[in-house]
Scaffold this motif. Structure first.
Motif, PDB file in Angstrom:
ATOM      1  N   UNK A   1      -5.865  -2.007   8.976  1.00 63.85           N
ATOM      2  CA  UNK A   1      -7.091  -2.625   9.468  1.00 63.85           C
ATOM      3  C   UNK A   1      -8.190  -2.677   8.414  1.00 63.85           C
ATOM      4  N   UNK A   2      -7.797  -2.591   7.159  1.00 68.90           N
ATOM      5  CA  UNK A   2      -8.747  -2.721   6.058  1.00 68.90           C
ATOM      6  C   UNK A   2      -8.476  -4.031   5.326  1.00 68.90           C
ATOM      7  N   UNK A   3      -9.434  -4.981   5.298  1.00 68.50           N
ATOM      8  CA  UNK A   3      -9.211  -6.246   4.593  1.00 68.50           C
ATOM      9  C   UNK A   3      -8.796  -6.065   3.138  1.00 68.50           C
ATOM     10  N   UNK A   4      -9.256  -4.990   2.510  1.00 64.27           N
ATOM     11  CA  UNK A   4      -8.962  -4.774   1.093  1.00 64.27           C
ATOM     12  C   UNK A   4      -7.491  -4.483   0.823  1.00 64.27           C
ATOM     13  N   UNK A   5      -6.726  -4.113   1.853  1.00 63.60           N
ATOM     14  CA  UNK A   5      -5.306  -3.805   1.634  1.00 63.60           C
ATOM     15  C   UNK A   5      -4.397  -4.991   1.919  1.00 63.60           C
ATOM     16  N   UNK A   6      -4.973  -6.092   2.350  1.00 64.45           N
ATOM     17  CA  UNK A   6      -4.138  -7.244   2.728  1.00 64.45           C
ATOM     18  C   UNK A   6      -3.272  -7.714   1.561  1.00 64.45           C
ATOM     19  N   UNK A   7      -3.839  -7.676   0.361  1.00 62.66           N
ATOM     20  CA  UNK A   7      -3.090  -8.191  -0.787  1.00 62.66           C
ATOM     21  C   UNK A   7      -1.826  -7.386  -1.060  1.00 62.66           C
ATOM     22  N   UNK A   8      -1.833  -6.081  -0.765  1.00 60.35           N
ATOM     23  CA  UNK A   8      -0.634  -5.271  -0.962  1.00 60.35           C
ATOM     24  C   UNK A   8       0.464  -5.668   0.031  1.00 60.35           C
ATOM     25  N   UNK A   9       0.072  -5.867   1.290  1.00 64.99           N
ATOM     26  CA  UNK A   9       1.043  -6.308   2.292  1.00 64.99           C
ATOM     27  C   UNK A   9       1.556  -7.713   1.966  1.00 64.99           C
ATOM     28  N   UNK A  10       0.657  -8.557   1.527  1.00 65.81           N
ATOM     29  CA  UNK A  10       1.034  -9.930   1.185  1.00 65.81           C
ATOM     30  C   UNK A  10       2.042  -9.953   0.034  1.00 65.81           C
TER      31      UNK A  10
END
Length: 361
Positions: free
Chosen positions: A160-169
């Protein structure tokens, strides 16, 4: 961590084989029309599939093409969307349809960047439409996909942290099956929706159980990780059903912002130390310029939005004096109760409108 080529291939084969047998029979999976797929993905944002299905069918029946949507009046679009919530989705979809029709000759962009530039289109919708409708290799990452990835690889990135989206992506892109990204993306989302659920995941039914690190280490309860959310505040609101010569006063919200473009009964938040009847009278005066008197209390409505809750006290009022001079709303109408269904209202208003109808039958 980056999975091995062998692991990636195994995940792809098992997941897509499972999907071929277990996928749900959903209406947007019966078409290759990019507009229909686009509409479905917009509706599915923050909304459960079972809720979306009837709205999707009605919407596509009313606006079967991007041109049909573009030429429709926004109020009509909002009426069809009424009750689904997150109305900015409908407004942006309408704006985007107008741009596609006017500037792109009615052709929905089949490339990521120009599609991403349309109103309301973010990475998720762009990836979904470009992969599902056009077969391009863009991994789709929603809450379901993040949960599957977090458990499979014991990822310590809060979902639920926008800053971690790139890792999941990045990880989802690594796993993406290149020859059929549409099926793979839908399989990942379906896995999260049906098997790798937030509570009580069905690990015995999971085709990827042998690849799941959280299952192997018995740490399923630790994933996905989340940053604790702040308590949701509650706002107390007073609303008036103003009656004059057999008609009721409704006002229209500004087109931008929360519930933009919808009609509602006038009212607003209580000030410190103020009671609901006083707030109702004051808010109606400030918003519309007219003076009213409270007749009776109708009901209290409770409703939850994403970031706050409301408790709405609803009063019957009668008009005393003054001419309508709007301060905030962009339009007003005096309507008969029989005309109410013609206008799109917020869900909180929809909860008490049946009570008004009952008392007027």
């Amino acid at each position: 961590m980056k999975p091995s080529r062998e692991t990636i291939t195994t995940i792809q084969k098992k997941l897509m084989s499972w999907y071929g047998t277990h996928q749900r029979n959903l209406p947007w999976r019966k078409t290759n029309d990019p507009f229909a797929i686009w509409v479905s993905e917009v509706m599915l944002q923050q909304t459960q599939v079972k809720t979306v299905i009837p709205y999707y069918l009605k919407f596509m029946d009313t606006f079967p093409s991007v041109k049909d949507l573009a030429t429709a009046d926004l109020e009509h679009v909002l009426k069809i969307w009424e009750g689904l919530g997150y109305y900015a989705r409908a407004r942006n979809l309408h704006k985007a349809a107008i741009l596609v029709t006017k500037d792109l000759k009615g052709k929905i962009p089949d490339q990521f960047a120009p599609f991403l530039a349309l109103p309301g289109v973010g990475d998720y919708i762009a990836s979904a439409v470009q992969s599902i409708a056009f077969g391009h290799c863009h991994a789709v990452v929603d809450g379901n996909v993040k949960r599957v990835l977090a458990r499979m690889f014991c990822l310590e990135h809060p979902v639920n942290q926008p800053s971690t989206h790139k890792q999941f992506k990045a990880l989802a892109q690594t796993l993406l099956e290149r020859t059929d990204p549409s099926t793979f993306n839908q399989a990942m989302m379906e896995m999260g929706a049906l098997v790798c659920t937030p509570a009580a995941p069905k690990c015995s039914d999971c085709p990827l159980s042998n690849q799941c690190s959280a299952l192997k280490t018995q740490t399923l309860d630790q994933f996905p990780m989340r940053v604790p959310s702040r308590p949701v505040p509650t706002r107390t609101i007073a609303v008036g059903i103003v009656r004059r010569n057999g008609r009721l006063l409704i006002t229209r919200r500004q087109l931008d912002g929360l519930l933009g473009g919808l009609w509602e009964f006038p009212g607003g938040k209580l000030e410190k130390g103020e009671d609901s009847p006083s707030a109702c009278i004051r808010e109606i005066r400030e918003e519309t310029g007219i003076h009213v008197k409270i007749d009776s209390f109708l009901t209290r409505i409770k409703h939850a939005y994403t970031h706050f809750k409301i408790e709405m006290d609803v009063f019957y009022c009668h008009y005393i004096s003054g001419e309508i001079e709007l301060n905030g709303p962009i339009d007003h109408k005096w309507v008969q109760i029989s005309e109410i269904n013609e206008f799109p209202f917020p869900k909180a208003n929809l909860k008490f409108i049946p009570l008004i109808k009952m008392e007027n039958t």
